[in-house]
Design a protein around this motif. Structure first.
Motif, PDB file in Angstrom:
ATOM      1  N   GLU A  91       0.831  -1.208   0.000  1.00 52.18           N
ATOM      2  CA  GLU A  91       0.000   0.000   0.000  1.00 52.18           C
ATOM      3  C   GLU A  91       0.861   1.252   0.000  1.00 52.18           C
ATOM      4  N   LYS A  92       1.945   1.212   0.770  1.00 49.46           N
ATOM      5  CA  LYS A  92       2.859   2.356   0.824  1.00 49.46           C
ATOM      6  C   LYS A  92       3.479   2.606  -0.545  1.00 49.46           C
ATOM      7  N   MET A  93       3.835   1.535  -1.247  1.00 48.29           N
ATOM      8  CA  MET A  93       4.439   1.667  -2.573  1.00 48.29           C
ATOM      9  C   MET A  93       3.446   2.234  -3.585  1.00 48.29           C
ATOM     10  N   GLN A  94       2.180   1.886  -3.442  1.00 45.82           N
ATOM     11  CA  GLN A  94       1.162   2.377  -4.375  1.00 45.82           C
ATOM     12  C   GLN A  94       0.842   3.852  -4.153  1.00 45.82           C
ATOM     13  N   ASN A  95       1.000   4.311  -2.914  1.00 50.26           N
ATOM     14  CA  ASN A  95       0.645   5.695  -2.579  1.00 50.26           C
ATOM     15  C   ASN A  95       1.820   6.657  -2.613  1.00 50.26           C
ATOM     16  N   ASP A  96       3.047   6.135  -2.699  1.00 49.93           N
ATOM     17  CA  ASP A  96       4.247   6.982  -2.643  1.00 49.93           C
ATOM     18  C   ASP A  96       5.222   6.561  -3.738  1.00 49.93           C
ATOM     19  N   PRO A  97       5.365   7.337  -4.812  1.00 50.75           N
ATOM     20  CA  PRO A  97       6.265   6.978  -5.919  1.00 50.75           C
ATOM     21  C   PRO A  97       7.711   6.758  -5.464  1.00 50.75           C
ATOM     22  N   GLN A  98       8.174   7.558  -4.508  1.00 49.38           N
ATOM     23  CA  GLN A  98       9.541   7.405  -4.030  1.00 49.38           C
ATOM     24  C   GLN A  98       9.708   6.077  -3.292  1.00 49.38           C
ATOM     25  N   ALA A  99       8.716   5.715  -2.497  1.00 45.83           N
ATOM     26  CA  ALA A  99       8.747   4.426  -1.799  1.00 45.83           C
ATOM     27  C   ALA A  99       8.681   3.279  -2.808  1.00 45.83           C
ATOM     28  N   ALA A 100       7.875   3.443  -3.850  1.00 46.91           N
ATOM     29  CA  ALA A 100       7.770   2.414  -4.891  1.00 46.91           C
ATOM     30  C   ALA A 100       9.126   2.172  -5.545  1.00 46.91           C
ATOM     31  N   LYS A 101       9.837   3.244  -5.861  1.00 47.88           N
ATOM     32  CA  LYS A 101      11.151   3.123  -6.481  1.00 47.88           C
ATOM     33  C   LYS A 101      12.144   2.448  -5.543  1.00 47.88           C
ATOM     34  N   GLU A 102      12.139   2.877  -4.277  1.00 48.55           N
ATOM     35  CA  GLU A 102      13.095   2.350  -3.299  1.00 48.55           C
ATOM     36  C   GLU A 102      12.881   0.860  -3.037  1.00 48.55           C
ATOM     37  N   TYR A 103      11.636   0.460  -2.807  1.00 49.43           N
ATOM     38  CA  TYR A 103      11.386  -0.923  -2.414  1.00 49.43           C
ATOM     39  C   TYR A 103      11.335  -1.871  -3.613  1.00 49.43           C
ATOM     40  N   THR A 104      11.069  -1.348  -4.797  1.00 49.50           N
ATOM     41  CA  THR A 104      11.201  -2.183  -5.996  1.00 49.50           C
ATOM     42  C   THR A 104      12.660  -2.558  -6.197  1.00 49.50           C
ATOM     43  N   GLN A 105      13.557  -1.586  -6.002  1.00 52.46           N
ATOM     44  CA  GLN A 105      14.984  -1.877  -6.090  1.00 52.46           C
ATOM     45  C   GLN A 105      15.401  -2.847  -4.991  1.00 52.46           C
ATOM     46  N   ARG A 106      14.779  -2.708  -3.831  1.00 51.21           N
ATOM     47  CA  ARG A 106      15.070  -3.621  -2.720  1.00 51.21           C
ATOM     48  C   ARG A 106      14.743  -5.055  -3.110  1.00 51.21           C
ATOM     49  N   LEU A 107      13.604  -5.270  -3.765  1.00 43.77           N
ATOM     50  CA  LEU A 107      13.218  -6.604  -4.210  1.00 43.77           C
ATOM     51  C   LEU A 107      14.178  -7.124  -5.275  1.00 43.77           C
ATOM     52  N   LYS A 108      14.643  -6.233  -6.146  1.00 45.49           N
ATOM     53  CA  LYS A 108      15.625  -6.647  -7.156  1.00 45.49           C
ATOM     54  C   LYS A 108      16.936  -7.061  -6.499  1.00 45.49           C
ATOM     55  N   ASP A 109      17.327  -6.353  -5.447  1.00 50.13           N
ATOM     56  CA  ASP A 109      18.535  -6.717  -4.706  1.00 50.13           C
ATOM     57  C   ASP A 109      18.354  -8.072  -4.027  1.00 50.13           C
ATOM     58  N   VAL A 110      17.175  -8.312  -3.492  1.00 51.60           N
ATOM     59  CA  VAL A 110      16.881  -9.606  -2.867  1.00 51.60           C
ATOM     60  C   VAL A 110      16.964 -10.720  -3.907  1.00 51.60           C
ATOM     61  N   GLU A 111      16.477 -10.456  -5.111  1.00 52.98           N
ATOM     62  CA  GLU A 111      16.557 -11.448  -6.183  1.00 52.98           C
ATOM     63  C   GLU A 111      18.015 -11.762  -6.515  1.00 52.98           C
ATOM     64  N   SER A 112      18.865 -10.726  -6.634  1.00 55.64           N
ATOM     65  CA  SER A 112      20.290 -10.932  -6.928  1.00 55.64           C
ATOM     66  C   SER A 112      20.967 -11.720  -5.811  1.00 55.64           C
ATOM     67  N   ALA A 113      20.623 -11.374  -4.571  1.00 54.67           N
ATOM     68  CA  ALA A 113      21.206 -12.075  -3.423  1.00 54.67           C
ATOM     69  C   ALA A 113      20.788 -13.545  -3.411  1.00 54.67           C
ATOM     70  N   THR A 114      19.540 -13.810  -3.781  1.00 53.72           N
ATOM     71  CA  THR A 114      19.054 -15.192  -3.812  1.00 53.72           C
ATOM     72  C   THR A 114      19.802 -16.006  -4.857  1.00 53.72           C
ATOM     73  N   LYS A 115      20.032 -15.419  -6.026  1.00 62.16           N
ATOM     74  CA  LYS A 115      20.811 -16.103  -7.060  1.00 62.16           C
ATOM     75  C   LYS A 115      22.225 -16.391  -6.566  1.00 62.16           C
ATOM     76  N   TRP A 116      22.827 -15.387  -5.906  1.00 58.57           N
ATOM     77  CA  TRP A 116      24.195 -15.529  -5.410  1.00 58.57           C
ATOM     78  C   TRP A 116      24.286 -16.664  -4.400  1.00 58.57           C
ATOM     79  N   VAL A 117      23.310 -16.716  -3.481  1.00 57.51           N
ATOM     80  CA  VAL A 117      23.297 -17.777  -2.464  1.00 57.51           C
ATOM     81  C   VAL A 117      23.119 -19.139  -3.119  1.00 57.51           C
ATOM     82  N   ASP A 118      22.218 -19.245  -4.096  1.00 58.62           N
ATOM     83  CA  ASP A 118      21.998 -20.520  -4.798  1.00 58.62           C
ATOM     84  C   ASP A 118      23.290 -21.007  -5.449  1.00 58.62           C
ATOM     85  N   ASN A 119      23.979 -20.116  -6.159  1.00 56.88           N
ATOM     86  CA  ASN A 119      25.216 -20.498  -6.847  1.00 56.88           C
ATOM     87  C   ASN A 119      26.302 -20.909  -5.862  1.00 56.88           C
ATOM     88  N   PHE A 120      26.405 -20.163  -4.754  1.00 61.22           N
ATOM     89  CA  PHE A 120      27.426 -20.496  -3.764  1.00 61.22           C
ATOM     90  C   PHE A 120      27.143 -21.856  -3.131  1.00 61.22           C
TER      91      PHE A 120
END
Length: 273
Positions: A89-118
């Protein structure tokens, strides 16, 4: 003779009738309030689900869903990440929050790939992995990993050699950079050859020391310790742990990009004498 019973009866009847009308009105109002609340919750839930579908397209390696906490059940689901509805809800109501937490999810995705490979390079496979992003964007993770017997010694040895080769290459690049820096300082300085040698030795020692504490090495050491101390392969990662792994994933990705760029540049030049 006066008849008083009639008046008393009428008064009781009127009071009972008025009370029943108030009670009926109160129940009707409560019913309407509950109906309105349910309608609002349904609309909010529908909006969150639609928004989550759009987010899912940007992080295909992980499976997004809504949730209010970290799932720690071994249900054989891998790389499932629950996102708190309040954060959506915060992401839908605040464009800056949407940008910040979307990038956060992308970082989580990269970290998950890194952990899988390791983990695969160490001979482990995740049979269950769940993540959770709370309403403040903090991430936590639960996983169960096992060592697969079908990963034979040859493949394990090759994975280990590849890991050691990457580490040695990283150290070699660091030493070369330090040596180039020392040579530039030597050209400008008016010191004796003995002082220059001392400076080079000091620079090399410093590089080796710094290289041993790089972010990828910290992340690898973190996971190795987690696996070694785990019971039945169970691993917990908090927000601080995942930030270390995210930085490691970013450095690895940057290193791969630099290697690719060095290979491409100048590869098609024809030299004539």
């Amino acid at each position: 003779m006066a008849i008083t019973g009639v008046n008393n009866y009428n008064s009781v009847y009127e009071n009972t009738y008025a009370s029943s009308r108030k009670e009926a009105a109160k129940k009707e109002e409560t019913k309407e309030t509950v109906t309105t609340q349910k309608s609002t919750e349904t609309t909010r839930s529908s909006r969150n689900e639609e928004y989550l579908k759009n987010l899912q397209k940007q992080v295909p390696y992980i499976k997004l869903q809504t949730g209010y906490g970290l799932n720690t059940s071994n249900d054989s689901k891998v790389n499932v990440v629950s996102v708190n509805p309040k954060l959506l809800e915060k992401m839908q109501n605040d464009p800056q929050a949407a940008k910040e937490y979307t990038q956060r999810l992308k970082d989580v995705e990269s970290a998950t790939k890194w952990v899988d490979n390791f983990e695969k390079s160490m001979g482990y496979t995740a049979i269950c992995r769940h993540g959770y992003v709370d309403e403040n964007g903090n991430f936590s993770s639960f996983a169960v990993v096992v060592r697969k017997d079908e990963l034979n010694e040859k493949l394990r040895k090759e994975a280990q050699e590849n890991t050691e080769e990457r580490i040695e290459k990283s150290r070699e690049n660091a030493r070369e950079n330090a040596q180039q820096l020392a040579e530039k300082l030597g050209e400008k300085a008016e010191e004796a050859e003995e002082s220059e040698n001392k400076l080079e030795n000091a620079a090399e020692k410093k590089v080796v020391k710094e290289d041993e504490t790089t972010i990828p090495n910290k992340a690898e050491q973190l996971l190795e310790e987690k696996i070694a101390s785990s019971k039945d392969g169970t691993i917990y990662l908090n927000d601080t742990d995942i930030r270390t792994i995210i930085e490691a994933a970013k450095e690895d990705n940057a290193g791969k990009a630099n290697t690719k760029q060095q290979t491409v540049v100048g590869s098609n030049l024809d030299l004539q004498v």
